[in-house]
Motif scaffolding. Sequence first.
Motif, PDB file in Angstrom:
ATOM      1  N   ASP A  17       8.743   7.546   7.583  1.00  0.00           N
ATOM      2  CA  ASP A  17       9.931   6.705   7.459  1.00  0.00           C
ATOM      3  C   ASP A  17       9.743   5.645   6.387  1.00  0.00           C
ATOM      4  O   ASP A  17      10.688   5.227   5.729  1.00  0.00           O
ATOM      5  N   GLU A  18       8.482   5.184   6.223  1.00  0.00           N
ATOM      6  CA  GLU A  18       8.216   4.114   5.251  1.00  0.00           C
ATOM      7  C   GLU A  18       7.926   4.650   3.853  1.00  0.00           C
ATOM      8  O   GLU A  18       7.600   3.873   2.957  1.00  0.00           O
ATOM      9  N   GLY A  19       7.960   5.965   3.669  1.00  0.00           N
ATOM     10  CA  GLY A  19       7.750   6.494   2.320  1.00  0.00           C
ATOM     11  C   GLY A  19       6.304   6.846   2.004  1.00  0.00           C
ATOM     12  O   GLY A  19       5.968   7.081   0.843  1.00  0.00           O
ATOM     13  N   GLN A  20       5.434   6.854   3.021  1.00  0.00           N
ATOM     14  CA  GLN A  20       4.059   7.329   2.782  1.00  0.00           C
ATOM     15  C   GLN A  20       4.080   8.858   2.835  1.00  0.00           C
ATOM     16  O   GLN A  20       4.705   9.447   3.716  1.00  0.00           O
ATOM     17  N   ILE A  21       3.359   9.467   1.875  1.00  0.00           N
ATOM     18  CA  ILE A  21       3.334  10.924   1.830  1.00  0.00           C
ATOM     19  C   ILE A  21       2.498  11.424   3.008  1.00  0.00           C
ATOM     20  O   ILE A  21       1.416  10.896   3.283  1.00  0.00           O
ATOM     21  N   ASN A  26       8.199   4.982  -4.418  1.00  0.00           N
ATOM     22  CA  ASN A  26       8.658   5.695  -3.227  1.00  0.00           C
ATOM     23  C   ASN A  26       8.841   4.801  -2.012  1.00  0.00           C
ATOM     24  O   ASN A  26       9.647   5.095  -1.132  1.00  0.00           O
ATOM     25  N   ILE A  27       8.093   3.699  -1.956  1.00  0.00           N
ATOM     26  CA  ILE A  27       8.261   2.772  -0.838  1.00  0.00           C
ATOM     27  C   ILE A  27       9.653   2.137  -0.905  1.00  0.00           C
ATOM     28  O   ILE A  27      10.325   1.966   0.124  1.00  0.00           O
ATOM     29  N   GLU A  57       7.478  12.957   3.910  1.00  0.00           N
ATOM     30  CA  GLU A  57       7.052  11.561   3.939  1.00  0.00           C
ATOM     31  C   GLU A  57       7.373  10.935   5.284  1.00  0.00           C
ATOM     32  O   GLU A  57       8.189  11.444   6.044  1.00  0.00           O
ATOM     33  N   LEU A  95      -3.212   0.937   5.196  1.00  0.00           N
ATOM     34  CA  LEU A  95      -2.345   1.858   5.938  1.00  0.00           C
ATOM     35  C   LEU A  95      -2.940   2.173   7.299  1.00  0.00           C
ATOM     36  O   LEU A  95      -2.227   2.250   8.301  1.00  0.00           O
ATOM     37  N   PRO A 133       0.809  -1.226   0.000  1.00  0.00           N
ATOM     38  CA  PRO A 133       0.000   0.000   0.000  1.00  0.00           C
ATOM     39  C   PRO A 133       0.840   1.272   0.000  1.00  0.00           C
ATOM     40  O   PRO A 133       1.869   1.345   0.651  1.00  0.00           O
ATOM     41  N   PHE A 134       0.340   2.248  -0.770  1.00  0.00           N
ATOM     42  CA  PHE A 134       1.000   3.553  -0.875  1.00  0.00           C
ATOM     43  C   PHE A 134      -0.067   4.621  -0.685  1.00  0.00           C
ATOM     44  O   PHE A 134      -1.206   4.442  -1.115  1.00  0.00           O
ATOM     45  N   SER A 135       0.319   5.718  -0.086  1.00  0.00           N
ATOM     46  CA  SER A 135      -0.633   6.795   0.190  1.00  0.00           C
ATOM     47  C   SER A 135      -1.173   7.436  -1.086  1.00  0.00           C
ATOM     48  O   SER A 135      -2.266   8.000  -1.073  1.00  0.00           O
ATOM     49  N   ARG A 190      12.968  14.732   2.746  1.00  0.00           N
ATOM     50  CA  ARG A 190      14.096  13.975   2.208  1.00  0.00           C
ATOM     51  C   ARG A 190      13.728  13.483   0.806  1.00  0.00           C
ATOM     52  O   ARG A 190      12.558  13.478   0.437  1.00  0.00           O
ATOM     53  N   VAL A 248      10.175   9.748  -4.402  1.00  0.00           N
ATOM     54  CA  VAL A 248       9.529   9.799  -5.711  1.00  0.00           C
ATOM     55  C   VAL A 248       8.030  10.011  -5.554  1.00  0.00           C
ATOM     56  O   VAL A 248       7.350   9.227  -4.883  1.00  0.00           O
ATOM     57  N   THR A 272       3.052  -1.971   6.979  1.00  0.00           N
ATOM     58  CA  THR A 272       4.342  -1.446   6.522  1.00  0.00           C
ATOM     59  C   THR A 272       5.003  -2.540   5.684  1.00  0.00           C
ATOM     60  O   THR A 272       4.596  -3.710   5.769  1.00  0.00           O
ATOM     61  N   GLU A 298      12.244   3.504  -2.496  1.00  0.00           N
ATOM     62  CA  GLU A 298      13.201   4.602  -2.277  1.00  0.00           C
ATOM     63  C   GLU A 298      13.433   4.823  -0.783  1.00  0.00           C
ATOM     64  O   GLU A 298      14.552   5.022  -0.333  1.00  0.00           O
ATOM     65  N   ALA A 299      12.322   4.801  -0.052  1.00  0.00           N
ATOM     66  CA  ALA A 299      12.418   5.092   1.385  1.00  0.00           C
ATOM     67  C   ALA A 299      13.173   3.991   2.113  1.00  0.00           C
ATOM     68  O   ALA A 299      13.977   4.254   3.016  1.00  0.00           O
TER      69      ALA A 299
END
Lengths: 273, 406
Positions: free
Chosen positions: B302-306, A104-105, B300, A72, A53-55, B287, B290, A77, A107-108
């Motif tokens: 720590d896990e990259g969620q906006i 982005n997940i 974002e 989420l 899952p992504f925001s 930081r 994408v 996670t 990338e993070a």
Amino acid sequence: MSRITERFRACRSAGRTALIPYITGGDPSPEETVRLMHALVAGGADIIEVGVPFSDPMADGPVIQAACARALAAGTTPARLFEVVRRFREDDPDTPVVFMGYANILEAAGYAAFVRDAAAAGVDGLLTVDLPPEEAGELADEAQAQGLDLIYLAAPNTSTARLERVCAVAGGFLYAVALKGVTGSADLDAGRVEQQVAGIRRVTDLPVAVGFGVRDPQSAAALAPCADGVIVGSALVRMIGEHGAAPDLPERLRDAVRALRRAMDETTTGGDS
Amino acid sequence: MATKAEQYGGDPAVGQDGHFGRFGGRFVSETLVGPLEELAEAYAEARRDPAFQAELDRELRDFVGRPTPLYLAERLTAGAGGARIYFKREDLAHTGAHKVNNTVGQAVLAARMGKTRIIAETGAGQHGVATATVAARMGLECVVYMGADDVRRQAANVYRMRLLGAEGRAVDAGTRTLKDAMNEAMRDWVANIDNTFYIIGTVAGPHPYPTLVRDLQRVIGVETRAQILEREGRLPDAVVACVGGGSNALGIFHPFLDDAGVRLVGVEAGGEGLASGRHAAPLNAGRPGVLHGARSYLMESDEGQIIGTHSISAGLDYPGVGPEHAWLKDTGRAEYVTVTDAGALAAFHRLSRTEGILPALETSHAVAHAECLAAELGPDATVVVNLSGRGDKDIATVAAQEGIEL
């Protein structure tokens, strides 16, 4: 040979089109996802796609957007999804698992760390929707080192020249996007998809699976004869959204997959051999 | 004035392939790759065509009202007690902000590409209004996506768009603000790529948008550079602009990039202060990651969620920033600071009363910092502020701060 390649070979020799259901990982909860993955297999899934899952899931329609939000909210996670796959693998060492998500997940987490953790958990392939080959250099190196297949999309408007570049780096299977639009859209044209798949086959020997817009047994059956795999996402995710709290959700999901399986098997001419 | 070639040409080596160092790029799903390549090619071809430049110049002069003036803010300067503060009056451009420079250019390009339908995203509604305006001017169908919360907060702009013949669509997903509007516009585009042109409102998004929008906004800096040389006989000591996505800032910064003596200062929305976590300052407190097709600084988890952002100005309330700003930050060529909601509000009132200019709340952030910088640099220096937009759209927000309901 990767688990994904092996499974497509097995399907091909059995004269069967692979059924690839998608669910969003962590919807309705990470714990439930393990049970749902087993239910998908019980219903006849050949490969499982788990959405990370992504925001901001830009390539997804409202059904999967809502699933991402639920996952989420349930505290999902990547680390918990790796744990989900580890637990799934305790009882199912064979069914390939593909993680589908957004750049982005990764990338993070860091590409190296994400790929290493995914491989260690028992994930077989990664499909990162917004990471076309041109931007995936770092991921490709890591995936190769860890033996993960990188799965890429082929859209209806992907040129042959570009398709050749994509197929040069793709692994596992090629994911043919059946329509111009987001996941769960509803204007699938089986005849046009057949032409698209034929075009892809002229470029690559990779198995071709078709997704986006496969919303019921009828549309799955219509596509099954021309493809090596059919991906069904939003239709199942909608069911999870509607019955997330139901104690018999795994059985409902299993039955839905079984209906897809049956419809596909009835139209593929190969049959069991 | 600069020649047309100087205005739109001179693309530096950086950015040619859509990358600014490690930032930028084209992080999109496969269906958008073809249309983005088509857009990049069409734009490259248009840039070489004198007829395109001529049409753009005509539109900017006759429809937008360019060049906009460079104005010495004498009373504000006296109050700040230091450098002479000049305003580049983008608030005097048609529709009241710099946004129209970009929408005019992209609409001309859209018509040239044979597209009949325009879509856009908008936060405060300024880009939506600027897009609806040029769509009306050119007879193109127009749909503008806007977060449902923003629709409620910016009702007047929603109605303006409707008067201009555009359809506003409320986006009831995610945080129901600008980023969600952008997600939805991308989804629309992917489903309608054959006839639809997506006018992105800032120097963000996948390649070629960051360079396309920058090139269309460069006219601000090109005019500024010529005007300040004429007025002062030398370049300014600093150029200050607010940064949300960053198009007004990049537009005025870019022609000064090679002028090492000119400080370029971008002002992000500090919200309730960086320590509060309630802000919209990815360059200061985010930081790299994408989002929306490019790598840049992001807000974002720590896990990259906006994560949700906050600013009193809807136009700065965005978790990302154009990738070229990320690159300018990392190379040190530009510096990025923050001004809080309170600081911006105070500057809004000072400017209104000392100069008779109601600035946009976005712009007020830049004004606030420019006053501090002017004091620091002393009376021999000059500072140029991009007065990017007028504040009429914000009077309800300002009134609410004082407990007044309009």
